[in-house]
Design a protein around this motif. Sequence first.
Motif, PDB file in Angstrom:
ATOM      1  N   SER A  71       0.787  -1.113  -0.138  1.00  0.00           N
ATOM      2  CA  SER A  71      -0.071  -0.003   0.014  1.00  0.00           C
ATOM      3  C   SER A  71       0.844   1.206   0.040  1.00  0.00           C
ATOM      4  N   GLN A  73       1.693   5.240   0.953  1.00  0.00           N
ATOM      5  CA  GLN A  73       1.349   6.489   1.719  1.00  0.00           C
ATOM      6  C   GLN A  73       2.027   7.582   1.145  1.00  0.00           C
ATOM      7  N   HIS A  81      -2.401   7.598   9.548  1.00  0.00           N
ATOM      8  CA  HIS A  81      -2.868   7.800   8.357  1.00  0.00           C
ATOM      9  C   HIS A  81      -2.057   6.710   7.441  1.00  0.00           C
ATOM     10  N   CYS A  85      -4.170   4.344   4.738  1.00  0.00           N
ATOM     11  CA  CYS A  85      -3.640   3.735   3.377  1.00  0.00           C
ATOM     12  C   CYS A  85      -3.668   2.527   3.169  1.00  0.00           C
TER      13      CYS A  85
END
Length: 454
Positions: A71, A73, A81, A85
Amino acid sequence: MYKCTIILAAGQGSRMKSDIPKMLHKVCGKEMINHVIDTLRKCDIEDIDVVIGNGAEKVKAGTESRKVQYSVQKEQLGTGHAVMCAEDFLKGKKGTVAIFVGDGPLITKTTVEKLFSYHEENQYSATILTSIMENPAKYGRIIRNEENQVEKIVEFKDCNEEEVKVKEINSGMYCFDIESLLSTLSKLNNNNNQGEYYLTDVIEILKKEGKKVGAVDVPVDEITAVNSKVELAVAEEIMRKRINKKHMENGVILIDPNNVYINCDVEIGKDTIIYPNNVIEGKTVIKDNCTIYPGCRIKDSVIEENVTIQSSVIMESTVGKETTVGPFAYIRPQSVIGNKVKIGDFVEVKKSQIGDGTKISHLTYIGDAEVGKNCNFGCGTVVVNYDGVNKHKTIVGDNSFIGCNTNLVSPVEVESNTYIAAGSTITEKVPENALAIARARQINKENWVKKNNK
Protein backbone atom coordinates in the motif's frame (compact mmCIF):
# COMPACT_ATOMS: atom_id res chain seq x y z
CA MET A 1 -8.91 -17.55 13.07
CA TYR A 2 -7.71 -15.55 10.06
CA LYS A 3 -4.47 -13.60 10.64
CA CYS A 4 -2.72 -10.97 8.56
CA THR A 5 -0.17 -8.22 9.15
CA ILE A 6 0.62 -4.69 8.08
CA ILE A 7 4.22 -3.46 8.18
CA LEU A 8 4.73 0.31 8.37
CA ALA A 9 7.67 1.17 6.12
CA ALA A 10 6.96 4.59 4.63
CA GLY A 11 9.10 6.76 6.92
CA GLN A 12 11.89 8.93 5.58
CA GLY A 13 14.49 8.00 8.17
CA SER A 14 16.23 11.38 7.96
CA ARG A 15 18.34 10.63 11.04
CA MET A 16 20.01 7.75 9.18
CA LYS A 17 21.67 10.37 6.94
CA SER A 18 21.71 7.95 4.01
CA ASP A 19 20.52 7.60 0.42
CA ILE A 20 19.37 4.09 1.32
CA PRO A 21 15.79 3.87 2.68
CA LYS A 22 15.94 3.21 6.40
CA MET A 23 14.12 -0.14 6.16
CA LEU A 24 16.77 -1.50 3.79
CA HIS A 25 19.72 -0.99 6.11
CA LYS A 26 21.05 -4.38 7.11
CA VAL A 27 21.36 -6.02 10.51
CA CYS A 28 23.58 -9.11 10.53
CA GLY A 29 23.46 -9.29 6.77
CA LYS A 30 19.73 -8.89 6.15
CA GLU A 31 17.59 -5.83 5.52
CA MET A 32 15.65 -4.76 8.62
CA ILE A 33 12.26 -5.08 6.94
CA ASN A 34 13.11 -8.54 5.64
CA HIS A 35 13.92 -9.62 9.19
CA VAL A 36 10.35 -8.64 10.12
CA ILE A 37 8.80 -10.34 7.09
CA ASP A 38 10.78 -13.56 7.60
CA THR A 39 9.81 -13.69 11.28
CA LEU A 40 6.14 -13.34 10.35
CA ARG A 41 6.46 -16.11 7.76
CA LYS A 42 7.82 -18.41 10.47
CA CYS A 43 4.53 -17.76 12.31
CA ASP A 44 2.58 -19.06 9.28
CA ILE A 45 1.27 -15.60 8.35
CA GLU A 46 0.72 -15.50 4.61
CA ASP A 47 -1.02 -12.15 4.02
CA ILE A 48 1.46 -9.33 4.61
CA ASP A 49 0.94 -5.76 3.42
CA VAL A 50 3.84 -3.30 3.45
CA VAL A 51 2.96 0.40 3.59
CA ILE A 52 5.59 2.23 1.52
CA GLY A 53 6.24 5.90 0.87
CA ASN A 54 9.72 7.42 0.86
CA GLY A 55 11.99 5.36 -1.37
CA ALA A 56 8.99 3.23 -2.34
CA GLU A 57 10.55 1.69 -5.44
CA LYS A 58 13.74 0.78 -3.61
CA VAL A 59 11.79 -0.80 -0.76
CA LYS A 60 9.73 -2.76 -3.29
CA ALA A 61 12.87 -3.97 -5.02
CA GLY A 62 14.41 -4.94 -1.69
CA THR A 63 11.40 -6.99 -0.58
CA GLU A 64 9.92 -8.39 -3.81
CA SER A 65 11.45 -11.83 -3.22
CA ARG A 66 9.26 -12.10 -0.09
CA LYS A 67 6.04 -11.98 -2.14
CA VAL A 68 4.22 -9.36 -0.04
CA GLN A 69 1.53 -6.85 -0.99
CA TYR A 70 2.00 -3.08 -0.96
CA SER A 71 0.00 0.00 0.00
CA VAL A 72 1.30 3.51 -0.74
CA GLN A 73 1.36 6.40 1.73
CA LYS A 74 2.08 9.38 -0.54
CA GLU A 75 2.25 11.88 2.34
CA GLN A 76 3.65 10.95 5.73
CA LEU A 77 0.87 12.20 8.00
CA GLY A 78 1.38 9.83 10.92
CA THR A 79 0.98 6.16 11.79
CA GLY A 80 -2.81 6.37 11.77
CA HIS A 81 -2.71 7.78 8.26
CA ALA A 82 -0.33 4.96 7.21
CA VAL A 83 -2.87 2.35 8.32
CA MET A 84 -5.64 4.28 6.55
CA CYS A 85 -3.62 3.82 3.37
CA ALA A 86 -3.89 0.05 3.89
CA GLU A 87 -7.68 0.02 4.24
CA ASP A 88 -8.13 -1.66 0.86
CA PHE A 89 -5.94 -4.52 2.10
CA LEU A 90 -8.21 -4.98 5.14
CA LYS A 91 -11.63 -4.51 3.55
CA GLY A 92 -13.78 -7.62 3.55
CA LYS A 93 -11.52 -9.44 6.00
CA LYS A 94 -12.57 -10.74 9.42
CA GLY A 95 -10.13 -11.85 12.08
CA THR A 96 -6.93 -10.31 13.46
CA VAL A 97 -4.45 -7.93 11.95
CA ALA A 98 -1.10 -7.26 13.60
CA ILE A 99 0.79 -4.06 12.87
CA PHE A 100 4.57 -4.06 12.99
CA VAL A 101 7.26 -1.56 12.03
CA GLY A 102 9.79 -2.11 9.27
CA ASP A 103 12.59 -0.65 11.39
CA GLY A 104 12.03 -3.13 14.25
CA PRO A 105 14.14 -6.10 13.13
CA LEU A 106 14.57 -7.64 16.59
CA ILE A 107 11.02 -8.93 16.98
CA THR A 108 11.03 -12.71 17.47
CA LYS A 109 8.75 -15.55 16.48
CA THR A 110 7.99 -16.22 20.16
CA THR A 111 6.81 -12.65 20.73
CA VAL A 112 4.69 -12.54 17.56
CA GLU A 113 2.93 -15.77 18.54
CA LYS A 114 2.50 -14.51 22.10
CA LEU A 115 0.91 -11.27 20.87
CA PHE A 116 -1.59 -13.08 18.63
CA SER A 117 -2.53 -15.75 21.19
CA TYR A 118 -2.94 -13.26 24.07
CA HIS A 119 -5.09 -11.02 21.88
CA GLU A 120 -7.35 -13.81 20.64
CA GLU A 121 -7.65 -15.79 23.89
CA ASN A 122 -8.83 -12.67 25.74
CA GLN A 123 -11.03 -11.49 22.86
CA TYR A 124 -9.57 -7.99 22.89
CA SER A 125 -10.44 -5.41 20.26
CA ALA A 126 -6.85 -4.21 20.48
CA THR A 127 -3.67 -5.48 22.13
CA ILE A 128 -0.53 -3.37 22.50
CA LEU A 129 3.01 -4.69 22.66
CA THR A 130 4.64 -2.77 25.52
CA SER A 131 7.85 -2.74 27.51
CA ILE A 132 9.14 -1.29 30.77
CA MET A 133 12.05 1.13 30.38
CA GLU A 134 13.94 2.84 33.16
CA ASN A 135 14.65 5.74 30.83
CA PRO A 136 11.74 5.84 28.35
CA ALA A 137 13.09 8.91 26.57
CA LYS A 138 10.81 9.89 23.68
CA TYR A 139 8.65 6.77 23.50
CA GLY A 140 4.88 7.10 23.79
CA ARG A 141 3.54 6.22 27.26
CA ILE A 142 0.95 3.59 28.20
CA ILE A 143 -1.58 5.23 30.52
CA ARG A 144 -3.54 2.86 32.77
CA ASN A 145 -6.53 3.49 35.07
CA GLU A 146 -6.94 2.63 38.74
CA GLU A 147 -7.84 -0.96 37.83
CA ASN A 148 -4.57 -1.19 35.88
CA GLN A 149 -6.44 -1.41 32.59
CA VAL A 150 -5.08 0.37 29.52
CA GLU A 151 -6.84 3.69 29.05
CA LYS A 152 -4.84 5.31 26.26
CA ILE A 153 -1.45 5.90 24.69
CA VAL A 154 0.05 9.38 24.83
CA GLU A 155 2.81 10.40 22.43
CA PHE A 156 5.85 11.80 24.22
CA LYS A 157 5.41 15.27 22.73
CA ASP A 158 1.87 15.40 24.07
CA CYS A 159 2.63 14.09 27.60
CA ASN A 160 1.88 16.21 30.66
CA GLU A 161 4.18 16.25 33.72
CA GLU A 162 2.65 13.10 35.26
CA GLU A 163 2.41 11.12 32.04
CA VAL A 164 6.05 11.69 31.13
CA LYS A 165 7.07 9.86 34.37
CA VAL A 166 5.39 6.62 33.24
CA LYS A 167 7.91 3.85 32.42
CA GLU A 168 5.69 1.56 30.39
CA ILE A 169 6.17 2.46 26.75
CA ASN A 170 4.41 1.77 23.49
CA SER A 171 6.38 -0.29 20.98
CA GLY A 172 4.29 0.87 18.02
CA MET A 173 3.26 -2.75 17.44
CA TYR A 174 -0.30 -4.00 17.94
CA CYS A 175 -2.98 -6.57 17.27
CA PHE A 176 -6.47 -5.41 16.27
CA ASP A 177 -9.77 -7.00 15.52
CA ILE A 178 -10.01 -6.05 11.84
CA GLU A 179 -13.61 -4.85 11.95
CA SER A 180 -12.99 -2.79 15.10
CA LEU A 181 -9.94 -1.16 13.54
CA LEU A 182 -11.73 -0.29 10.30
CA SER A 183 -14.67 1.24 12.14
CA THR A 184 -12.30 3.43 14.18
CA LEU A 185 -9.95 4.76 11.51
CA SER A 186 -12.55 7.18 10.17
CA LYS A 187 -12.83 8.73 13.63
CA LEU A 188 -9.18 9.74 13.88
CA ASN A 189 -8.26 13.42 13.79
CA ASN A 190 -5.00 15.36 13.74
CA ASN A 191 -5.70 17.70 16.66
CA ASN A 192 -2.26 17.35 18.25
CA ASN A 193 1.07 19.13 18.41
CA GLN A 194 2.32 17.46 15.22
CA GLY A 195 -0.83 17.75 13.13
CA GLU A 196 -0.65 13.99 12.46
CA TYR A 197 -3.11 11.11 12.60
CA TYR A 198 -1.89 8.87 15.41
CA LEU A 199 -2.66 5.16 15.39
CA THR A 200 -2.35 5.37 19.16
CA ASP A 201 -5.57 7.39 19.27
CA VAL A 202 -7.44 4.28 18.12
CA ILE A 203 -6.87 2.82 21.59
CA GLU A 204 -8.60 5.72 23.35
CA ILE A 205 -11.51 5.64 20.88
CA LEU A 206 -12.01 1.89 21.40
CA LYS A 207 -11.96 2.37 25.18
CA LYS A 208 -14.59 5.10 25.00
CA GLU A 209 -16.75 2.73 22.96
CA GLY A 210 -16.50 0.16 25.75
CA LYS A 211 -14.19 -2.19 23.85
CA LYS A 212 -11.57 -4.34 25.59
CA VAL A 213 -7.91 -3.33 25.16
CA GLY A 214 -5.00 -5.42 26.43
CA ALA A 215 -1.23 -5.10 26.63
CA VAL A 216 1.59 -7.63 26.46
CA ASP A 217 4.84 -6.69 28.18
CA VAL A 218 8.01 -7.99 26.48
CA PRO A 219 11.75 -7.30 26.95
CA VAL A 220 13.01 -4.00 25.54
CA ASP A 221 15.36 -5.81 23.14
CA GLU A 222 12.34 -7.18 21.30
CA ILE A 223 10.87 -3.82 20.40
CA THR A 224 14.03 -1.77 19.77
CA ALA A 225 13.54 0.29 16.63
CA VAL A 226 16.32 1.79 14.52
CA ASN A 227 16.32 5.49 13.65
CA SER A 228 20.02 6.28 13.31
CA LYS A 229 23.34 4.65 12.50
CA VAL A 230 24.08 4.53 16.23
CA GLU A 231 20.86 2.61 16.87
CA LEU A 232 21.66 0.38 13.89
CA ALA A 233 24.89 -0.65 15.61
CA VAL A 234 22.95 -1.39 18.82
CA ALA A 235 20.51 -3.62 16.92
CA GLU A 236 23.43 -5.35 15.20
CA GLU A 237 25.04 -6.13 18.55
CA ILE A 238 21.82 -7.50 20.05
CA MET A 239 21.12 -9.73 17.06
CA ARG A 240 24.71 -10.90 16.78
CA LYS A 241 24.64 -12.06 20.40
CA ARG A 242 21.41 -13.96 19.72
CA ILE A 243 22.89 -15.62 16.65
CA ASN A 244 26.12 -16.60 18.39
CA LYS A 245 24.24 -17.94 21.40
CA LYS A 246 22.06 -20.09 19.12
CA HIS A 247 25.13 -21.60 17.44
CA MET A 248 26.81 -22.35 20.77
CA GLU A 249 23.63 -24.00 22.04
CA ASN A 250 23.71 -26.14 18.89
CA GLY A 251 27.23 -27.36 19.62
CA VAL A 252 29.50 -24.81 17.91
CA ILE A 253 32.60 -23.64 19.79
CA LEU A 254 33.13 -19.87 19.59
CA ILE A 255 36.44 -18.99 21.21
CA ASP A 256 35.38 -15.35 21.72
CA PRO A 257 31.66 -14.82 20.91
CA ASN A 258 32.02 -11.04 21.17
CA ASN A 259 34.37 -10.95 18.20
CA VAL A 260 32.77 -13.30 15.69
CA TYR A 261 30.44 -11.87 13.05
CA ILE A 262 27.96 -14.44 11.78
CA ASN A 263 25.03 -13.47 9.55
CA CYS A 264 21.53 -14.61 10.39
CA ASP A 265 21.13 -17.29 7.67
CA VAL A 266 24.43 -19.10 8.32
CA GLU A 267 24.34 -22.77 9.36
CA ILE A 268 27.19 -24.30 11.38
CA GLY A 269 27.62 -27.92 12.45
CA LYS A 270 28.52 -29.26 15.88
CA ASP A 271 32.09 -29.28 17.19
CA THR A 272 33.21 -26.73 14.64
CA ILE A 273 35.63 -24.28 16.25
CA ILE A 274 35.51 -20.64 15.22
CA TYR A 275 38.23 -18.28 16.42
CA PRO A 276 37.85 -14.49 16.81
CA ASN A 277 37.80 -11.96 13.97
CA ASN A 278 35.95 -14.11 11.48
CA VAL A 279 33.15 -12.84 9.23
CA ILE A 280 30.70 -15.49 7.97
CA GLU A 281 28.05 -14.16 5.61
CA GLY A 282 25.07 -14.98 3.43
CA LYS A 283 23.73 -18.52 3.24
CA THR A 284 27.01 -20.16 4.19
CA VAL A 285 26.90 -23.72 5.53
CA ILE A 286 29.85 -24.94 7.62
CA LYS A 287 29.52 -28.59 8.57
CA ASP A 288 30.78 -30.58 11.58
CA ASN A 289 34.30 -30.57 13.04
CA CYS A 290 35.76 -27.69 11.04
CA THR A 291 38.31 -25.23 12.39
CA ILE A 292 38.14 -21.61 11.25
CA TYR A 293 41.22 -19.76 12.49
CA PRO A 294 41.26 -15.93 12.86
CA GLY A 295 40.95 -13.53 9.97
CA CYS A 296 38.65 -15.38 7.54
CA ARG A 297 35.76 -14.14 5.44
CA ILE A 298 33.38 -16.80 4.12
CA LYS A 299 30.32 -15.85 2.07
CA ASP A 300 27.57 -17.96 0.46
CA SER A 301 29.75 -21.05 0.55
CA VAL A 302 29.53 -24.68 1.65
CA ILE A 303 32.34 -25.99 3.83
CA GLU A 304 32.20 -29.76 4.27
CA GLU A 305 33.27 -31.74 7.36
CA ASN A 306 36.75 -31.57 8.93
CA VAL A 307 37.99 -28.58 6.95
CA THR A 308 40.65 -26.23 8.30
CA ILE A 309 40.76 -22.62 7.09
CA GLN A 310 43.35 -20.01 8.08
CA SER A 311 43.24 -16.27 7.32
CA SER A 312 41.53 -16.73 3.95
CA VAL A 313 38.60 -15.50 1.84
CA ILE A 314 36.08 -17.93 0.34
CA MET A 315 33.26 -16.57 -1.83
CA GLU A 316 30.31 -18.48 -3.31
CA SER A 317 32.21 -21.75 -3.50
CA THR A 318 32.33 -25.29 -2.10
CA VAL A 319 35.19 -26.79 -0.11
CA GLY A 320 35.30 -30.57 0.28
CA LYS A 321 35.95 -32.78 3.31
CA GLU A 322 39.32 -32.76 5.12
CA THR A 323 40.66 -29.96 2.94
CA THR A 324 42.97 -27.25 4.25
CA VAL A 325 42.81 -23.67 3.01
CA GLY A 326 45.33 -20.91 3.67
CA PRO A 327 46.83 -18.99 5.18
CA PHE A 328 46.14 -16.06 2.89
CA ALA A 329 44.27 -17.97 0.17
CA TYR A 330 41.49 -16.49 -1.97
CA ILE A 331 38.81 -18.81 -3.36
CA ARG A 332 36.66 -16.80 -5.71
CA PRO A 333 33.07 -17.48 -6.83
CA GLN A 334 32.01 -20.68 -8.61
CA SER A 335 34.95 -22.74 -7.41
CA VAL A 336 34.56 -26.35 -6.30
CA ILE A 337 37.41 -27.65 -4.17
CA GLY A 338 37.48 -31.43 -3.68
CA ASN A 339 38.20 -33.61 -0.64
CA LYS A 340 41.64 -33.75 1.04
CA VAL A 341 42.92 -30.87 -1.09
CA LYS A 342 45.60 -28.45 0.05
CA ILE A 343 45.10 -24.81 -0.94
CA GLY A 344 48.15 -23.14 0.56
CA ASP A 345 49.44 -19.65 1.21
CA PHE A 346 48.89 -16.93 -1.39
CA VAL A 347 46.95 -19.24 -3.69
CA GLU A 348 44.05 -17.81 -5.70
CA VAL A 349 41.42 -20.06 -7.29
CA LYS A 350 38.78 -18.56 -9.58
CA LYS A 351 35.81 -20.39 -11.13
CA SER A 352 37.65 -23.70 -11.12
CA GLN A 353 37.20 -27.31 -10.09
CA ILE A 354 40.00 -28.89 -8.07
CA GLY A 355 39.98 -32.71 -7.80
CA ASP A 356 40.40 -34.76 -4.62
CA GLY A 357 43.87 -35.00 -3.14
CA THR A 358 45.39 -32.21 -5.24
CA LYS A 359 48.02 -29.95 -3.65
CA ILE A 360 48.39 -26.28 -4.58
CA SER A 361 50.77 -25.26 -1.87
CA HIS A 362 51.77 -21.65 -2.50
CA LEU A 363 52.00 -18.60 -4.73
CA THR A 364 49.77 -19.95 -7.50
CA TYR A 365 46.84 -18.67 -9.56
CA ILE A 366 44.29 -21.05 -11.09
CA GLY A 367 41.42 -19.52 -13.08
CA ASP A 368 38.74 -21.08 -15.32
CA ALA A 369 40.33 -24.50 -14.92
CA GLU A 370 39.31 -28.10 -14.45
CA VAL A 371 41.96 -29.89 -12.40
CA GLY A 372 41.93 -33.63 -11.76
CA LYS A 373 42.78 -35.75 -8.72
CA ASN A 374 46.12 -36.05 -6.94
CA CYS A 375 47.88 -33.31 -8.90
CA ASN A 376 50.74 -31.21 -7.54
CA PHE A 377 51.26 -27.57 -8.47
CA GLY A 378 54.69 -26.13 -7.82
CA CYS A 379 55.29 -22.68 -6.43
CA GLY A 380 54.60 -19.81 -8.81
CA THR A 381 52.34 -21.64 -11.25
CA VAL A 382 49.96 -19.42 -13.25
CA VAL A 383 46.98 -20.47 -15.32
CA VAL A 384 47.00 -17.74 -17.99
CA ASN A 385 43.26 -17.69 -18.61
CA TYR A 386 42.77 -14.21 -20.12
CA ASP A 387 43.93 -13.11 -23.56
CA GLY A 388 42.95 -9.47 -23.08
CA VAL A 389 39.47 -9.99 -24.51
CA ASN A 390 38.12 -13.39 -23.46
CA LYS A 391 38.60 -15.98 -20.71
CA HIS A 392 39.64 -19.49 -21.76
CA LYS A 393 39.63 -22.89 -20.05
CA THR A 394 42.51 -25.09 -18.95
CA ILE A 395 42.12 -28.82 -18.28
CA VAL A 396 44.63 -30.73 -16.15
CA GLY A 397 44.19 -34.50 -15.84
CA ASP A 398 44.72 -36.75 -12.81
CA ASN A 399 48.13 -37.34 -11.20
CA SER A 400 49.85 -34.51 -13.04
CA PHE A 401 52.94 -32.75 -11.68
CA ILE A 402 53.25 -29.09 -12.60
CA GLY A 403 56.74 -27.77 -11.96
CA CYS A 404 57.49 -24.46 -10.27
CA ASN A 405 57.03 -21.23 -12.23
CA THR A 406 54.97 -22.87 -14.98
CA ASN A 407 52.59 -20.88 -17.19
CA LEU A 408 49.63 -22.79 -18.58
CA VAL A 409 48.38 -20.59 -21.42
CA SER A 410 44.67 -21.20 -21.96
CA PRO A 411 43.02 -22.81 -23.78
CA VAL A 412 45.24 -25.80 -23.17
CA GLU A 413 44.98 -29.39 -21.93
CA VAL A 414 47.43 -31.32 -19.80
CA GLU A 415 46.43 -34.99 -19.84
CA SER A 416 46.73 -37.40 -16.90
CA ASN A 417 50.02 -38.75 -15.51
CA THR A 418 52.16 -35.97 -16.98
CA TYR A 419 55.15 -33.96 -15.79
CA ILE A 420 55.87 -30.36 -16.69
CA ALA A 421 59.38 -29.10 -16.16
CA ALA A 422 59.89 -26.07 -13.95
CA GLY A 423 59.90 -22.74 -15.76
CA SER A 424 57.88 -23.98 -18.74
CA THR A 425 55.31 -22.00 -20.69
CA ILE A 426 52.79 -24.53 -22.00
CA THR A 427 50.74 -23.53 -25.06
CA GLU A 428 49.96 -26.94 -26.58
CA LYS A 429 48.40 -30.17 -25.34
CA VAL A 430 50.62 -32.34 -23.17
CA PRO A 431 49.82 -36.02 -23.91
CA GLU A 432 49.41 -38.66 -21.18
CA ASN A 433 52.63 -39.94 -19.59
CA ALA A 434 54.71 -37.21 -21.26
CA LEU A 435 57.30 -34.84 -19.82
CA ALA A 436 56.82 -31.33 -21.21
CA ILE A 437 59.74 -28.93 -21.35
CA ALA A 438 59.00 -25.49 -22.75
CA ARG A 439 61.85 -23.14 -21.95
CA ALA A 440 64.94 -21.72 -23.62
CA ARG A 441 68.11 -23.83 -23.47
CA GLN A 442 70.66 -22.49 -20.95
CA ILE A 443 73.84 -21.01 -22.42
CA ASN A 444 76.87 -20.17 -20.22
CA LYS A 445 79.32 -17.60 -21.68
CA GLU A 446 82.66 -18.11 -19.95
CA ASN A 447 84.40 -15.03 -18.52
CA TRP A 448 81.63 -12.71 -19.77
CA VAL A 449 81.70 -10.74 -16.50
CA LYS A 450 85.43 -10.02 -16.65
CA LYS A 451 85.34 -9.16 -20.34
CA ASN A 452 82.54 -6.64 -19.87
CA ASN A 453 83.93 -5.12 -16.65
CA LYS A 454 80.80 -6.10 -14.65
